[in-house]
Design an enzyme around this catalytic site. Sequence first.
Site, PDB file in Angstrom:
ATOM      1  N   THR A  76       0.814  -1.210   0.000  1.00  0.00           N
ATOM      2  CA  THR A  76       0.000   0.000   0.000  1.00  0.00           C
ATOM      3  C   THR A  76       0.853   1.268   0.000  1.00  0.00           C
ATOM      4  O   THR A  76       1.987   1.247   0.492  1.00  0.00           O
ATOM      5  CB  THR A  76      -0.893   0.004   1.265  1.00  0.00           C
ATOM      6  OG1 THR A  76      -1.451   1.298   1.446  1.00  0.00           O
ATOM      7  CG2 THR A  76      -0.093  -0.318   2.525  1.00  0.00           C
ATOM      8  N   ASP A  77       0.283   2.358  -0.492  1.00  0.00           N
ATOM      9  CA  ASP A  77       0.999   3.650  -0.432  1.00  0.00           C
ATOM     10  C   ASP A  77       1.045   4.199   0.993  1.00  0.00           C
ATOM     11  O   ASP A  77       1.781   5.153   1.269  1.00  0.00           O
ATOM     12  CB  ASP A  77       0.359   4.671  -1.387  1.00  0.00           C
ATOM     13  CG  ASP A  77      -1.080   5.039  -1.032  1.00  0.00           C
ATOM     14  OD1 ASP A  77      -1.678   4.387  -0.146  1.00  0.00           O
ATOM     15  OD2 ASP A  77      -1.622   5.969  -1.651  1.00  0.00           O
ATOM     16  N   GLU A  78       0.266   3.587   1.911  1.00  0.00           N
ATOM     17  CA  GLU A  78       0.217   4.126   3.277  1.00  0.00           C
ATOM     18  C   GLU A  78       1.553   3.981   4.007  1.00  0.00           C
ATOM     19  O   GLU A  78       1.797   4.655   5.002  1.00  0.00           O
ATOM     20  CB  GLU A  78      -0.916   3.472   4.073  1.00  0.00           C
ATOM     21  CG  GLU A  78      -2.254   3.681   3.396  1.00  0.00           C
ATOM     22  CD  GLU A  78      -3.455   3.455   4.291  1.00  0.00           C
ATOM     23  OE1 GLU A  78      -3.330   3.558   5.511  1.00  0.00           O
ATOM     24  OE2 GLU A  78      -4.531   3.170   3.730  1.00  0.00           O
ATOM     25  N   TYR A  91      -1.637  -0.402  10.980  1.00  0.00           N
ATOM     26  CA  TYR A  91      -1.781  -1.084   9.685  1.00  0.00           C
ATOM     27  C   TYR A  91      -0.592  -0.792   8.782  1.00  0.00           C
ATOM     28  O   TYR A  91       0.073  -1.709   8.270  1.00  0.00           O
ATOM     29  CB  TYR A  91      -3.085  -0.646   8.991  1.00  0.00           C
ATOM     30  CG  TYR A  91      -3.144  -1.009   7.514  1.00  0.00           C
ATOM     31  CD1 TYR A  91      -3.175  -2.335   7.096  1.00  0.00           C
ATOM     32  CD2 TYR A  91      -3.147  -0.009   6.525  1.00  0.00           C
ATOM     33  CE1 TYR A  91      -3.214  -2.674   5.733  1.00  0.00           C
ATOM     34  CE2 TYR A  91      -3.192  -0.330   5.174  1.00  0.00           C
ATOM     35  CZ  TYR A  91      -3.228  -1.671   4.787  1.00  0.00           C
ATOM     36  OH  TYR A  91      -3.264  -1.993   3.449  1.00  0.00           O
ATOM     37  N   LYS A 121       2.417  -3.240   7.257  1.00  0.00           N
ATOM     38  CA  LYS A 121       2.692  -3.423   5.816  1.00  0.00           C
ATOM     39  C   LYS A 121       4.131  -2.996   5.506  1.00  0.00           C
ATOM     40  O   LYS A 121       4.817  -3.634   4.700  1.00  0.00           O
ATOM     41  CB  LYS A 121       1.701  -2.621   4.965  1.00  0.00           C
ATOM     42  CG  LYS A 121       0.268  -3.117   5.000  1.00  0.00           C
ATOM     43  CD  LYS A 121       0.078  -4.523   4.448  1.00  0.00           C
ATOM     44  CE  LYS A 121       0.299  -4.637   2.958  1.00  0.00           C
ATOM     45  NZ  LYS A 121      -0.101  -5.988   2.451  1.00  0.00           N
TER      46      LYS A 121
HETATM   47  N1  LIG Z   1      -8.004  -1.925  -0.300  1.00  0.00           N
HETATM   48  C1  LIG Z   1      -7.117  -1.051  -0.736  1.00  0.00           C
HETATM   49  O1  LIG Z   1      -7.474   0.073  -1.096  1.00  0.00           O
HETATM   50  C2  LIG Z   1      -5.645  -1.432  -0.836  1.00  0.00           C
HETATM   51  C3  LIG Z   1      -4.771  -0.537  -1.457  1.00  0.00           C
HETATM   52  C4  LIG Z   1      -3.427  -0.901  -1.602  1.00  0.00           C
HETATM   53  C5  LIG Z   1      -2.985  -2.128  -1.148  1.00  0.00           C
HETATM   54  N2  LIG Z   1      -3.854  -2.987  -0.545  1.00  0.00           N
HETATM   55  C6  LIG Z   1      -3.330  -4.305  -0.121  1.00  0.00           C
HETATM   56  O2  LIG Z   1      -3.934  -5.268  -0.967  1.00  0.00           O
HETATM   57  C7  LIG Z   1      -4.146  -6.479  -0.235  1.00  0.00           C
HETATM   58  C8  LIG Z   1      -5.610  -6.870  -0.308  1.00  0.00           C
HETATM   59  O3  LIG Z   1      -6.400  -5.812   0.245  1.00  0.00           O
HETATM   60  P1  LIG Z   1      -7.994  -5.920   0.288  1.00  0.00           P
HETATM   61  O4  LIG Z   1      -8.524  -4.563   0.435  1.00  0.00           O
HETATM   62  O5  LIG Z   1      -8.455  -6.794  -0.806  1.00  0.00           O
HETATM   63  O6  LIG Z   1      -8.172  -6.687   1.690  1.00  0.00           O
HETATM   64  P2  LIG Z   1      -9.422  -7.522   2.218  1.00  0.00           P
HETATM   65  O7  LIG Z   1      -9.434  -7.263   3.692  1.00  0.00           O
HETATM   66  O8  LIG Z   1     -10.634  -7.270   1.429  1.00  0.00           O
HETATM   67  O9  LIG Z   1      -8.991  -9.047   1.948  1.00  0.00           O
HETATM   68  C9  LIG Z   1      -7.978  -9.689   2.685  1.00  0.00           C
HETATM   69  C10 LIG Z   1      -8.134 -11.188   2.463  1.00  0.00           C
HETATM   70  O10 LIG Z   1      -7.090 -11.836   3.198  1.00  0.00           O
HETATM   71  C11 LIG Z   1      -7.648 -12.944   3.905  1.00  0.00           C
HETATM   72  N3  LIG Z   1      -6.835 -13.180   5.114  1.00  0.00           N
HETATM   73  C12 LIG Z   1      -6.734 -12.346   6.199  1.00  0.00           C
HETATM   74  N4  LIG Z   1      -5.919 -12.914   7.125  1.00  0.00           N
HETATM   75  C13 LIG Z   1      -5.498 -14.103   6.598  1.00  0.00           C
HETATM   76  C14 LIG Z   1      -4.622 -15.126   7.070  1.00  0.00           C
HETATM   77  N5  LIG Z   1      -4.040 -15.049   8.285  1.00  0.00           N
HETATM   78  N6  LIG Z   1      -4.396 -16.192   6.270  1.00  0.00           N
HETATM   79  C15 LIG Z   1      -4.985 -16.280   5.032  1.00  0.00           C
HETATM   80  N7  LIG Z   1      -5.833 -15.352   4.546  1.00  0.00           N
HETATM   81  C16 LIG Z   1      -6.080 -14.269   5.323  1.00  0.00           C
HETATM   82  C17 LIG Z   1      -9.065 -12.506   4.244  1.00  0.00           C
HETATM   83  O11 LIG Z   1      -9.900 -13.627   4.501  1.00  0.00           O
HETATM   84  C18 LIG Z   1      -9.467 -11.745   2.991  1.00  0.00           C
HETATM   85  O12 LIG Z   1     -10.024 -12.608   2.024  1.00  0.00           O
HETATM   86  C19 LIG Z   1      -3.668  -6.202   1.192  1.00  0.00           C
HETATM   87  O13 LIG Z   1      -2.356  -6.719   1.308  1.00  0.00           O
HETATM   88  C20 LIG Z   1      -3.674  -4.693   1.305  1.00  0.00           C
HETATM   89  O14 LIG Z   1      -2.677  -4.254   2.218  1.00  0.00           O
HETATM   90  C21 LIG Z   1      -5.174  -2.667  -0.376  1.00  0.00           C
END
Ligand SMILES: NC(=O)c1ccc[n+]([C@@H]2O[C@H](COP(=O)([O-])OP(=O)(O)OC[C@H]3O[C@@H](n4cnc5c(N)ncnc54)[C@H](O)[C@@H]3O)[C@@H](O)[C@H]2O)c1
Length: 352
Positions: free
Chosen positions: A132-134, A158, A162
């Site tokens: 993430t950009d955070e 968070y 990351k």
């Molecule tokens: N949502 C955003 O805007 C955003 C932006 C940039 C990066 N990201 C990154 O992208 C990735 C996905 O984000 P998202 O928004 O889809 O998240 P999300 O919370 O919707 O999905 C996370 C998934 O991981 C699974 N999970 C959680 N803990 C687990 C574990 N211990 N073992 C196995 N599976 C597990 C959950 O069941 C879920 O399906 C993350 O790494 C996040 O940091 C998200």
Amino acid sequence: MAKKILITGGAGFIGSHVVRLFVAKYPDYQIFNLDKLTYAGNLANLTDIEDAPNYTFVKGDITDAAFLDQLFQEQNFDGVIHLAAESHVDRSITDPMAFVMTNVVGTVNLLNAAKNSWQSDFSGKRFYHVSTDEVYGSLHNPEDFFVETTPYDPQSPYSASKAASDHFVRAYGNTYKLPVVLSNCSNNYGPNHFPEKLIPLMIHNIQTNKPLPVYGKGENVRDWLYVIDHARAIDTIYHNGKNGDTYNIGGFNEWKNIDLVNLLCSIMDRKLGRPEGTSAQLITYVTDRAGHDLRYAIDASKLMNELGWKPSLQFEEGLEKTVDWFLANQDWLENVTSGAYQKYYDSMYENR
Ligand SMILES: NC(=O)c1ccc[n+]([C@@H]2O[C@H](COP(=O)([O-])OP(=O)(O)OC[C@H]3O[C@@H](n4cnc5c(N)ncnc54)[C@H](O)[C@@H]3O)[C@@H](O)[C@H]2O)c1
């Protein structure tokens, strides 16, 4: 032989779009989706591809090192695309340890499982960490953007978790020569977005006439990217990114929270046939999030110039599509907002 790719967190918001894209676009690959199915993971996100011959779901927890080692020994994956994470900043403030366990320990477990199974034979192998950009912290000068060399300055539990996982991935690249690649993306929005996050929360609350909680004065700025454009970027970087490199992903699309909420209110008034201005009356300013970063803005030039990716949708178009999806998928919304989530949701928002 078919390539075997392990995608972690594939039942979540972004992961489900990545799984869908890879299953459809690469019929010769075997796609494994490893997910613990926490409150944020939902197999209803993937019903359209669950019977595809090149798709396998594995329920499991990345904090369980022995389970991961066994899975990697059995399957001998060619690549890993790692998205599994605890992803909600507010939850990280109330329960940081869950973020340390999944985001830091879980990532190191995966790195170890890949390293042990590949045993220094890295030809054709790749470990892709989605971040993430955070991790860069907050921007204060309106001219500034995050670039790949911006120093890390995470401000929430968070983003700290990351950042730590990013450092471990790079350390495994340097120390063990693991073929790693990373990306840091701005805020995503689109179908299947879990309704604790800003855009789906607002759509849901407008529809049900609940207050629209806006932190502080709504001045915080975020860059927004349509989730399918993020999935396309991940495909591009997985296949064409350089080992050891990091790519920033973003939409060059900055919005103040309050302007975004007003735009959503006006789209929803039109879609629901309400007089313009009706939904905006639900806006309720609430005490700002502790340590709330003021502005994030991503410079995605490296990805655009070196690998030829660019976003496919303008924001207004993406937002319309997102609203249409949520209005057409009430069952999905009810399914994911029942049970344990509902209790959390009520305690977070109802008394504000
Ligand atoms: N949502 C955003 O805007 C955003 C932006 C940039 C990066 N990201 C990154 O992208 C990735 C996905 O984000 P998202 O928004 O889809 O998240 P999300 O919370 O919707 O999905 C996370 C998934 O991981 C699974 N999970 C959680 N803990 C687990 C574990 N211990 N073992 C196995 N599976 C597990 C959950 O069941 C879920 O399906 C993350 O790494 C996040 O940091 C998200």
